[in-house]
Design a protein around this motif. Structure first.
Motif, PDB file in Angstrom:
ATOM      1  N   MET A 113       0.879  -1.170  -0.091  1.00  0.00           N
ATOM      2  CA  MET A 113       0.022   0.077  -0.047  1.00  0.00           C
ATOM      3  C   MET A 113       0.765   1.076   0.109  1.00  0.00           C
ATOM      4  SD  MET A 113      -3.050  -1.048   2.922  1.00  0.00           S
ATOM      5  CE  MET A 113      -1.626  -1.635   4.034  1.00  0.00           C
ATOM      6  N   PHE A 114       0.578   2.201  -0.749  1.00  0.00           N
ATOM      7  CA  PHE A 114       1.181   3.551  -0.720  1.00  0.00           C
ATOM      8  C   PHE A 114      -0.126   4.829  -0.702  1.00  0.00           C
ATOM      9  CE2 PHE A 114       3.999   0.783  -2.822  1.00  0.00           C
ATOM     10  CZ  PHE A 114       5.352   1.265  -2.407  1.00  0.00           C
ATOM     11  N   TYR A 115       0.252   5.811  -0.090  1.00  0.00           N
ATOM     12  CA  TYR A 115      -0.729   6.961   0.064  1.00  0.00           C
ATOM     13  C   TYR A 115       0.050   8.059  -0.365  1.00  0.00           C
ATOM     14  CZ  TYR A 115      -4.344   9.415   2.473  1.00  0.00           C
ATOM     15  OH  TYR A 115      -5.483  10.268   3.031  1.00  0.00           O
ATOM     16  N   LEU A 116      -0.360   8.780  -1.492  1.00  0.00           N
ATOM     17  CA  LEU A 116       0.658   9.642  -2.109  1.00  0.00           C
ATOM     18  C   LEU A 116      -0.061  10.935  -2.111  1.00  0.00           C
ATOM     19  CD1 LEU A 116       3.051  10.683  -3.822  1.00  0.00           C
ATOM     20  CD2 LEU A 116       1.280  10.209  -5.998  1.00  0.00           C
ATOM     21  N   GLU A 117       0.451  11.953  -1.187  1.00  0.00           N
ATOM     22  CA  GLU A 117       0.181  13.457  -0.976  1.00  0.00           C
ATOM     23  C   GLU A 117       0.220  14.204  -2.384  1.00  0.00           C
ATOM     24  OE1 GLU A 117       0.177  15.445   3.090  1.00  0.00           O
ATOM     25  OE2 GLU A 117       2.397  15.972   1.875  1.00  0.00           O
ATOM     26  N   HIS A 118      -1.240  15.005  -2.507  1.00  0.00           N
ATOM     27  CA  HIS A 118      -1.282  15.878  -3.495  1.00  0.00           C
ATOM     28  C   HIS A 118      -0.276  16.950  -3.652  1.00  0.00           C
ATOM     29  CE1 HIS A 118      -3.322  18.202  -6.731  1.00  0.00           C
ATOM     30  NE2 HIS A 118      -4.111  17.183  -6.882  1.00  0.00           N
ATOM     31  N   ARG A 119       0.345  17.496  -4.827  1.00  0.00           N
ATOM     32  CA  ARG A 119       1.022  18.815  -4.791  1.00  0.00           C
ATOM     33  C   ARG A 119       0.120  19.969  -4.099  1.00  0.00           C
ATOM     34  NH1 ARG A 119       3.081  20.812 -10.100  1.00  0.00           N
ATOM     35  NH2 ARG A 119       4.049  18.816 -10.261  1.00  0.00           N
ATOM     36  N   TYR A 120       0.854  20.792  -3.487  1.00  0.00           N
ATOM     37  CA  TYR A 120       0.519  21.981  -2.738  1.00  0.00           C
ATOM     38  C   TYR A 120      -0.556  21.581  -1.743  1.00  0.00           C
ATOM     39  CZ  TYR A 120       1.976  24.835  -6.511  1.00  0.00           C
ATOM     40  OH  TYR A 120       3.058  25.554  -7.464  1.00  0.00           O
ATOM     41  N   TYR A 121      -0.524  20.395  -1.137  1.00  0.00           N
ATOM     42  CA  TYR A 121      -1.537  20.054   0.124  1.00  0.00           C
ATOM     43  C   TYR A 121      -0.635  19.406   1.046  1.00  0.00           C
ATOM     44  CZ  TYR A 121      -5.527  21.234  -2.860  1.00  0.00           C
ATOM     45  OH  TYR A 121      -6.209  22.186  -3.813  1.00  0.00           O
ATOM     46  N   GLY A 122      -0.798  19.743   2.302  1.00  0.00           N
ATOM     47  CA  GLY A 122      -0.348  19.054   3.615  1.00  0.00           C
ATOM     48  C   GLY A 122       1.158  19.586   3.486  1.00  0.00           C
ATOM     49  N   GLU A 123       2.196  18.757   3.394  1.00  0.00           N
ATOM     50  CA  GLU A 123       3.619  19.076   3.413  1.00  0.00           C
ATOM     51  C   GLU A 123       4.344  18.937   2.170  1.00  0.00           C
ATOM     52  OE1 GLU A 123       5.032  20.610   6.146  1.00  0.00           O
ATOM     53  OE2 GLU A 123       3.250  20.585   7.031  1.00  0.00           O
ATOM     54  N   SER A 124       3.405  18.621   1.184  1.00  0.00           N
ATOM     55  CA  SER A 124       3.977  18.501  -0.156  1.00  0.00           C
ATOM     56  C   SER A 124       4.038  19.772  -0.893  1.00  0.00           C
ATOM     57  CB  SER A 124       3.316  17.473  -1.292  1.00  0.00           C
ATOM     58  OG  SER A 124       3.394  16.256  -0.448  1.00  0.00           O
ATOM     59  N   ARG A 125       5.122  20.862  -0.806  1.00  0.00           N
ATOM     60  CA  ARG A 125       5.072  22.127  -1.112  1.00  0.00           C
ATOM     61  C   ARG A 125       5.917  22.396  -2.427  1.00  0.00           C
ATOM     62  NH1 ARG A 125       4.485  24.609   5.207  1.00  0.00           N
ATOM     63  NH2 ARG A 125       2.507  23.377   5.597  1.00  0.00           N
ATOM     64  N   PRO A 126       5.530  22.403  -3.549  1.00  0.00           N
ATOM     65  CA  PRO A 126       6.355  22.810  -4.691  1.00  0.00           C
ATOM     66  C   PRO A 126       7.162  24.050  -4.681  1.00  0.00           C
ATOM     67  CG  PRO A 126       4.231  21.763  -5.359  1.00  0.00           C
ATOM     68  CD  PRO A 126       4.034  22.313  -4.003  1.00  0.00           C
ATOM     69  N   THR A 127       6.492  25.129  -4.132  1.00  0.00           N
ATOM     70  CA  THR A 127       6.736  26.440  -4.462  1.00  0.00           C
ATOM     71  C   THR A 127       7.257  26.948  -2.869  1.00  0.00           C
ATOM     72  OG1 THR A 127       4.580  27.093  -4.849  1.00  0.00           O
ATOM     73  CG2 THR A 127       6.031  26.705  -6.722  1.00  0.00           C
ATOM     74  N   GLU A 128       7.643  28.363  -2.887  1.00  0.00           N
ATOM     75  CA  GLU A 128       8.047  29.034  -1.771  1.00  0.00           C
ATOM     76  C   GLU A 128       6.656  29.570  -1.192  1.00  0.00           C
ATOM     77  OE1 GLU A 128      10.540  32.276  -2.717  1.00  0.00           O
ATOM     78  OE2 GLU A 128       9.162  33.562  -3.972  1.00  0.00           O
ATOM     79  N   ASP A 129       5.539  29.788  -2.132  1.00  0.00           N
ATOM     80  CA  ASP A 129       4.374  30.431  -1.432  1.00  0.00           C
ATOM     81  C   ASP A 129       3.282  29.778  -2.451  1.00  0.00           C
ATOM     82  OD1 ASP A 129       4.146  32.119  -3.627  1.00  0.00           O
ATOM     83  OD2 ASP A 129       5.147  33.581  -2.168  1.00  0.00           O
ATOM     84  N   VAL A 130       2.032  30.300  -2.296  1.00  0.00           N
ATOM     85  CA  VAL A 130       0.813  29.979  -2.952  1.00  0.00           C
ATOM     86  C   VAL A 130       0.431  31.269  -3.736  1.00  0.00           C
ATOM     87  CG1 VAL A 130       0.013  27.838  -1.912  1.00  0.00           C
ATOM     88  CG2 VAL A 130      -0.611  29.856  -1.196  1.00  0.00           C
ATOM     89  N   SER A 131       1.355  32.099  -4.108  1.00  0.00           N
ATOM     90  CA  SER A 131       0.892  33.069  -4.918  1.00  0.00           C
ATOM     91  C   SER A 131       0.078  32.543  -6.077  1.00  0.00           C
ATOM     92  CB  SER A 131       2.332  34.151  -5.269  1.00  0.00           C
ATOM     93  OG  SER A 131       2.816  33.182  -6.181  1.00  0.00           O
ATOM     94  N   ASP A 132      -0.635  33.547  -6.926  1.00  0.00           N
ATOM     95  CA  ASP A 132      -1.163  33.542  -8.105  1.00  0.00           C
ATOM     96  C   ASP A 132      -0.189  32.831  -9.122  1.00  0.00           C
ATOM     97  OD1 ASP A 132      -3.249  34.605  -6.608  1.00  0.00           O
ATOM     98  OD2 ASP A 132      -3.743  35.935  -8.061  1.00  0.00           O
ATOM     99  N   ALA A 133       1.138  33.553  -9.244  1.00  0.00           N
ATOM    100  CA  ALA A 133       1.947  32.930 -10.237  1.00  0.00           C
ATOM    101  C   ALA A 133       2.273  31.598  -9.980  1.00  0.00           C
ATOM    102  CB  ALA A 133       3.160  33.884 -10.200  1.00  0.00           C
ATOM    103  N   ASN A 134       2.607  31.171  -8.709  1.00  0.00           N
ATOM    104  CA  ASN A 134       3.071  29.725  -8.317  1.00  0.00           C
ATOM    105  C   ASN A 134       1.904  28.963  -8.589  1.00  0.00           C
ATOM    106  OD1 ASN A 134       5.670  30.356  -7.806  1.00  0.00           O
ATOM    107  ND2 ASN A 134       5.414  30.997  -5.810  1.00  0.00           N
ATOM    108  N   LEU A 135       0.590  28.976  -8.249  1.00  0.00           N
ATOM    109  CA  LEU A 135      -0.570  28.294  -8.349  1.00  0.00           C
ATOM    110  C   LEU A 135      -0.702  27.997  -9.862  1.00  0.00           C
ATOM    111  CD1 LEU A 135      -3.103  29.902  -5.905  1.00  0.00           C
ATOM    112  CD2 LEU A 135      -1.808  27.589  -5.474  1.00  0.00           C
ATOM    113  N   GLN A 136       0.060  28.522 -10.787  1.00  0.00           N
ATOM    114  CA  GLN A 136      -0.130  28.143 -12.233  1.00  0.00           C
ATOM    115  C   GLN A 136       0.288  26.392 -12.288  1.00  0.00           C
ATOM    116  OE1 GLN A 136       2.567  29.042 -15.160  1.00  0.00           O
ATOM    117  NE2 GLN A 136       3.632  30.337 -13.392  1.00  0.00           N
ATOM    118  N   PHE A 137       0.946  25.964 -11.393  1.00  0.00           N
ATOM    119  CA  PHE A 137       1.353  24.557 -11.448  1.00  0.00           C
ATOM    120  C   PHE A 137       0.642  23.761 -10.638  1.00  0.00           C
ATOM    121  CE2 PHE A 137       5.124  27.382 -11.448  1.00  0.00           C
ATOM    122  CZ  PHE A 137       5.620  27.150 -12.953  1.00  0.00           C
TER     123      PHE A 137
END
Length: 487
Positions: A113-137
């Motif tokens: 079993m594996f449980y994969l966290e979604h990008r931008y939620y929890g501790e899975s943080r792809p960018t330095e913040d969630v500005s409009d520019a960064n949310l494009q991903f």
């Protein structure tokens, strides 16, 4: 007095009969049956990380980030199935890898079993913040590409010895259930099948059908009078505001301040409606029945009856319906902002940019009045993310989403679409089997995500039968593919 926001849903703990907690109800993000308070740490569950591309589709962008996942291999035997539960707009927790129907399946089928966290939620943080520019991903396409890379990674012998030839079953609930189906469509070579619980596949801008089904639960469980009290109570409250009786409304419904603008009014009625709709979506029949007993009791008016639920649950606290306060909270972009930690700004962005699913009052076949029309979400998306997110854009985004993924007719095999009869989200999901290999199951008397919980003596006959059918179908997929199925 503590203040509570509509979008950040910071509701204080309050308990009523049947053990119902408003805080738990409104803070629920994942579709599993409720996790107990402070569960013991599962001894066989291990945390892991994988390096992902920030943008899977731009070869000139070499930025990477670290995605979290959980794994449990206690039952795995070489060639056994791999079960990958895809998280949605929530943080992953170890509890689900020992207490779920997926865990029951893994135990029987020698599965990993594996449980994969979604990008931008929890501790899975792809960018330095969630500005409009960064949310494009933050798109479903990028999330699916994350899953593809993850599946290829975990099947390598260096990561999971003996898993090279293991069949992969992807699983999800609500939005992540949709992702499971989309993954099966887009990457059929990487998965054998997909099990989608309470998955809304059809993007709907004006999703008034959700409120229709939520209201129907009160009629079916509590009877016509329960439904009628709700309907009359909301209508009376609308009339009171029209007549300038704002102070009385604020007292009945424990509001923190005045309803000053049309947007405040819309938030107020949407919030009141959400309290009752989420009970139908998440809770057992007994909780809805308990609410109906209160609603149909003796009250000064039907508006007072509707407000008494908040009186019981909130006690000395209050509800803020100030539109500008909500906007200020959701416009914050730092990771430690309340709305960001809860994943609410991120999911608002996904809603405005792709699937919308706004639960409006634009139907006379629901009991929650007419004060939160679809026009509210058009303005809210513009106010949150800029003028490009207008009515025309939202409708175009929704149409594109359905074109890309197929709406209620996805081109998919080895797929399970499971819904609870009382889950209002099924109005945007596949409710009839598409083919012999893409089957739908509707569970009588069940609600959101009930099929995801472990097999229990407390399961109703209908839920027990549904879980047995899910096990049978998934075992059949694996056996037909030549996977390791114990005799």
């Amino acid at each position: 007095m503590a203040k509570f926001l509509l979008i950040s849903v910071l509701i204080a703990l309050a308990v009523m009969s049947e053990g119902l907690s408003l805080k738990k109800l409104l803070n629920r993000r994942d579709p599993f049956p409720s996790e107990p308070e402070n569960p013991p740490s599962p001894k066989n569950v291990v945390w892991g990380n994988i390096t992902q591309q920030l943008d899977h589709f731009d070869l000139t962008n070499d930025a990477t980030w670290t995605q979290r996942y959980l794994m449990n291999g206690e039952f795995f035997r070489e060639g056994g199935a791999i079960f990958v539960f895809l998280a949605g707009e929530w943080s992953i927790t170890p509890y689900r890898l020992e207490n779920s129907l997926m865990a029951d399946l893994a135990r029987e089928l020698n599965g990993y079993m594996f449980y994969l966290e979604h990008r931008y939620y929890g501790e899975s943080r792809p960018t330095e913040d969630v500005s409009d520019a960064n949310l494009q991903f933050l798109t479903s396409e990028q999330a699916l590409a994350d899953v593809a890379h993850f599946v290829a990674h975990i099947k390598s012998n260096s990561v999971t010895p003996g898993a090279r030839d293991s069949p992969v079953i992807v699983i999800g609930g609500h939005y992540s259930g949709s992702l499971a189906i989309f993954f099966r469509q887009k990457y059929p070579h990487l998965s054998l099948g997909a099990w989608a619980s309470s998955a809304p596949l059809l993007s709907i801008v004006d999703h008034f059908q959700y409120k229709e089904l939520a209201g129907a639960v009160y009629r079916q469980v509590g009877g016509a009078e329960c439904y009628n009290v709700l309907q009359r109570g909301f209508a009376q409250t609308e009339q009171m505001l029209d007549d300038g009786l704002d102070d009385e409304v604020e007292e009945i419904f424990h509001l923190c301040g005045d309803i000053e603008t049309e947007q405040d009014r819309q938030i107020f009625f949407a919030t009141m409606s959400a309290f009752y709709s989420l009970l139908a979506q998440f809770d057992e029949i007994t909780s809805v029945d308990a609410i109906c007993e209160i609603l149909t009791g003796d009250h000064e008016s039907d508006a007072h009856a509707v407000g008494e639920i908040l009186d019981i649950l909130l006690e000395d606290d209050c509800v803020s319906v100030d539109y500008e306060t909500v906007l200020r909270e959701e416009r914050r972009t730092e990771w430690n902002a309340t709305a960001v930690q809860a994943g609410l700004r991120q999911f608002s962005y996904q809603s405005c940019s792709q699937f919308v699913w706004y639960h409006s009052s634009n139907s006379r076949f629901q009991p929650f009045g007419s004060s939160f029309p679809v026009e509210f979400i058009y303005r809210a998306c513009e106010d949150l993310f800029g003028p490009v997110f207008n009515a025309s854009t939202l409708n175009a985004n929704s149409a594109r989403f359905n074109t890309v993924y197929g709406g209620l007719n996805p081109s998919v095999t080895n797929a399970l679409f499971v819904h609870g009869e009382f889950d209002p989200w099924r109005s945007a999901g596949v409710q009839s089997s598409l083919s012999a290999s893409a089957q739908a199951i509707i569970i009588a008397g069940a609600s959101h995500g009930n099929d995801l919980g472990p097999i229990s003596n407390d399961d109703s006959p209908a839920l027990a039968a549904a879980k047995a059918r899910i096990q049978e179908i998934i075992t059949g997929w694996i056996a037909t593919a030549g996977g390791n199925v114990p005799l």
